[in-house]
Design an enzyme around this catalytic site. Structure first.
Site, PDB file in Angstrom:
ATOM      1  N   ASP A 134      41.146  38.985  43.419  1.00 43.67           N
ATOM      2  CA  ASP A 134      39.770  38.803  43.890  1.00 43.67           C
ATOM      3  C   ASP A 134      40.135  40.370  44.099  1.00 43.67           C
ATOM      4  OD1 ASP A 134      37.008  39.071  44.711  1.00 43.67           O
ATOM      5  OD2 ASP A 134      37.532  36.802  45.795  1.00 43.67           O
TER       6      ASP A 134
HETATM    7  C1  GLC Z   1      34.479  39.020  45.130  1.00 45.87           C
HETATM    8  C2  GLC Z   1      34.248  37.963  45.383  1.00 45.87           C
HETATM    9  C3  GLC Z   1      34.521  37.234  43.964  1.00 45.87           C
HETATM   10  C4  GLC Z   1      33.916  38.185  42.770  1.00 45.87           C
HETATM   11  C5  GLC Z   1      34.645  39.932  43.223  1.00 45.87           C
HETATM   12  C6  GLC Z   1      34.025  40.813  41.881  1.00 45.87           C
HETATM   13  O1  GLC Z   1      34.170  40.449  47.046  1.00 45.87           O
HETATM   14  O2  GLC Z   1      34.931  37.611  46.252  1.00 45.87           O
HETATM   15  O3  GLC Z   1      34.041  36.228  43.515  1.00 45.87           O
HETATM   16  O4  GLC Z   1      33.758  38.100  41.759  1.00 45.87           O
HETATM   17  O5  GLC Z   1      35.116  40.277  44.502  1.00 45.87           O
HETATM   18  O6  GLC Z   1      32.680  41.742  42.271  1.00 45.87           O
END
Ligand code: GLC
Length: 742
Positions: free
Chosen positions: A262
């Site tokens: 993430d």
């Molecule tokens: C975020 C989220 C995730 C998302 C990612 C990219 O912080 O937790 O769900 O896909 O960033 O934007």
């Protein structure tokens, strides 16, 4: 490209080029428009690594994608196309209800069609991969991200997981699909206290029984990617969890796709106190099986050093790169690096009338009618009754929730728009009455620009004018429709709350309206189940609209005026009060159950200051008219392993309306070596039934589905009796017993 050629490509890459494939950056690194979905920090990586990076985050739009791809291909010795990944969670430009609303449809077939449409829209804009679906099971609406989940039940979530993956990936081979990246693996939905980014502690049986099945269903449906969770599960951060990723996901489940971290979560392994430093974080993540580092410098700056020190093998890097290259190859990017990106396609596909029609249908099915006293709904289109539509959501276009980041709220049909299409001008008035939220401190904590705070919070004078106007409209009316709800900023990522109430200014307005003693139809817009206890008791009807998406206003008007008979059923319990949370219908019975305990009333499992039951249970929702469940028949009462429970439920539509009914089947394992939930959903069918009709709905339930996980995490199915329940929600009362014999 043939597999052999791909292998040759991998062999010909320098170490830098390989590491680049494992680095994901966001738009600003490519001079592209950037959508911030996490903390913005400069990464501190070399320009060479930027040039060699393998994928991009949240850059969309055919023109922009083509430009970035073209420029990228000019760099590096081996032109390897970038993968464009984006957060397209519940619609791209045509936005559906938030997933919690999608969960309330109980209609996976429609969901598959909707996600297929989304893939068509977004692939036209050059997107290859979407970070969806989010498959975290949720039991605590304090967590803002319940918005992104289809709810609290493992089986229902699994149906939606399959539907979403199938819809997104259906047209993958011909450039019009999106690869699905399921997330956040695993357990993020159980964040303690519902506080964002908090840790989760889940026992092995609970994890396997409830939190993992939707992931497994999506993997079995062929999801191409998995995102590791940034939270910890039983003390281990998802990003470094070798047991979960390498052992379970890859070895046991046979997943051979790409795993991505993430946002910045590899470097956060240091903040968790799990890694010594960023280099160590890179080692832990790659060893666990994370292939791509999203927005952190750990892989870009650390993998080479780790290799030189002999702390990781080149084979480990090669495996990760191979998976990334294979995904690019499966998508056909080596043959056509622009894939579906086309301005021409965008103009036909985005927000086309057929896509809007599916969104309208989805919103109709997602909206849940929770109360309808004296059948005040549906309203007649032609009557001499005057309707006052009042409230901050009466004509608000922001009905798409915070996570529809690529959509434009100006494309939304508002409630007022929808109502206008149903009624003659003389019978209604629209007034805002008050702002959604007037708490300046709330906006300030996000560093919201002064200008947009001003746009959200009216001056005291303007507010007073609005309020007076709405009270005047209300006084002149026969029926009030009160359109209220939480602010989009109060839910979604980083939107945890402890008080799940309407903002006080809305409560005050509502109470003033109540004093007029006219029937009030309350419509609640929210990203989560709110505490509606007071609102429900003072309203004649209550409609839970969620954030209903682009076509929300049409769908609501369809329901209010009877063009659609509401069929939505809650996929998450609605609390009576916050202190009950977390809550879920499939809890274990205690030794001192409130209903069945022999003890006197003090020493039972309950609260002394509140009911312990939810305000509205899982599976609940009303439709117009009346329907009864008259019979549950199970063909054979004794079965053996491997056999199927054949059953029929008889329903009678004794009302005056045609309708859909979601027939729900639950079961309870009466005696087991691990105590079992009071009820567990095991099957459901959404059936159409005409007024006056009687229907027999058939269910075939393989007995092997009735098992559970023991404390060691092994699946068990023990002989003995099982009780089945049929009904319209999780309080289902019709019951029959069977026996599993050896
Ligand atoms: C975020 C989220 C995730 C998302 C990612 C990219 O912080 O937790 O769900 O896909 O960033 O934007």
């Amino acid at each position: 490209m043939k597999s052999q050629q791909l292998r040759q490509l991998l062999d010909s890459l320098s170490l830098d080029e390989k590491i680049g494939q494992l680095v994901q950056l966001s738009g600003e690194f490519y001079q592209a428009q950037n959508i911030a979905t996490g903390p913005q920090k400069s990464l501190g990586i070399t320009q060479n690594m930027v040039d060699l990076s393998g994928s991009v985050l949240n850059v969309t739009g055919a023109e922009q994608v083509k430009r970035v791809q073209e420029e990228h291909l000019k760099k590096g010795k081996h032109p390897i196309p970038l993968l464009f990944m984006a957060d397209i969670i519940y619609g791209y430009h045509t936005v559906y209800p938030i997933p919690l609303g999608i969960g309330a449809t109980w209609d996976p077939k429609l969901v598959e069609e909707a996600y297929h449409n989304t893939a068509d829209e977004a692939s036209a804009s050059g997107v290859d991969v979407t970070f969806a679906p989010m498959l975290d099971l949720v039991r605590d609406p304090r967590w803002g991200r319940v918005l992104e989940s289809t709810g609290e039940d493992a089986m229902l979530n699994s149906h939606f997981a399959r539907a979403m993956v199938n819809g997104l990936q259906k047209d993958l081979p011909n450039g019009r699909g999106l690869a699905a990246c399921i997330k956040h693996f695993a357990g993020y939905g159980a964040a303690e206290g519902g506080r964002e980014y908090n840790s989760a502690d889940i026992s092995l049986p609970n994890l396997k029984q409830n939190y993992l099945p939707a992931y497994r269903a999506a993997v079995d449906a062929g999801a191409k990617m998995v995102m590791a969770s940034l939270s910890t599960l039983n003390g281990v951060p998802g990003t470094g969890d070798q047991w979960l990723i390498d052992d379970m996901l890859r070895k046991q489940w046979g997943f051979d796709g790409v795993v991505i971290s993430d946002y910045a979560s590899i470097q956060e392994l240091v903040d968790h106190g799990f890694a010594q430093d960023r280099e160590d974080a890179a080692r832990l993540a790659i060893t666990a099986g994370v292939d791509i580092d999203m927005k952190s410098p750990c892989y870009a700056n650390g993998l080479e050093q780790l290799l030189n020190k002999g702390r990781i093998s080149e084979e480990k890097i090669n495996q990760a790169v191979w998976r990334v290259l294979s995904l690019k190859n499966d998508l056909g990017l080596f043959e056509n690096p622009f894939r579906g990106a086309s301005i021409e396609r965008e103009s036909h596909s985005i927000l086309s009338s057929d896509k809007r029609a599916v969104a309208r249908k989805m919103s109709q099915e997602a909206i849940v009618l929770l109360k309808n006293e004296d059948e005040i709904l549906p309203l007649a289109k032609q009557s001499n009754k005057k309707i006052a539509v009042i409230g901050p959501y009466a004509d608000e276009a922001d009905l798409i929730g915070l996570w529809a980041v690529h959509a434009d709220r100006h494309d939304t049909v508002t409630l007022a728009d929808g109502i206008k299409e149903k009624l003659n001008d003389s019978y209604y008035s629209i007034s805002k009455g008050t702002d959604i939220l007037r708490d300046k401190k709330f906006f300030d904590q996000f560093g919201t620009a002064e200008e947009s705070v001003k746009r959200s919070i009216s001056s005291n004078e303007e507010e007073m004018k609005q309020r007076q106007k709405s009270l005047k409209n209300a006084a002149k009316s026969d029926i009030i429709i009160f359109a209220c709800g939480e602010h989009p900023l109060q839910s979604s990522e980083a939107g945890s709350r402890v008080l799940l109430r309407l903002p006080q200014n809305q409560v005050d307005l509502f109470n003033e309206l109540v004093e007029l003693q006219k029937p009030i139809i309350t419509i609640v817009f929210s990203g989560r189940p709110l505490v509606l206890t007071d609102l429900v008791s003072k309203s004649s009807a209550l409609v839970q609209a969620w954030f209903p998406g682009t076509e929300g206003g049409h769908a609501l008007a369809d329901i209010l005026f009877g063009d659609y008979n509401p069929s939505g059923r809650l996929s998450m319990s609605m609390p009576y009060i916050e202190g009950q949370l977390p809550m879920h219908y499939d809890h274990l019975s205690t030794g001192r159950s409130e209903e069945t305990s022999q003890h006197n009333s003090r020493f039972v499992s309950r609260y002394v200051d509140s009911p312990s039951k939810p305000l509205f249970p899982f599976g609940f929702g009303l439709s117009y008219g009346e329907l009864v469940y008259s019979k549950l028949v199970i063909e054979r009462s004794q079965l053996k392993l491997g056999e199927t429970v054949e059953s029929y439920v008889t329903i009678n539509n004794i009302g005056n309306y045609n309708r859909y009914e979601v027939v729900q089947i639950y079961f309870h394992d009466d005696v087991a070596s691990v105590a079992q939930p009071v009820k567990r959903l095991v099957d459901f069918k959404r059936v159409f039934i005409k007024a006056g009709e009687t229907k027999q709905v058939k269910f075939s339930i393989p007995i092997n589905q009735l098992g559970f996980y023991d404390r060691k995490g092994n699946y068990q199915l023990e002989p003995g009796t099982f009780t089945f329940f049929a009904g319209s929600d999780s309080m289902a009362m019709l019951s029959e017993q069977i026996e599993l014999i050896q």
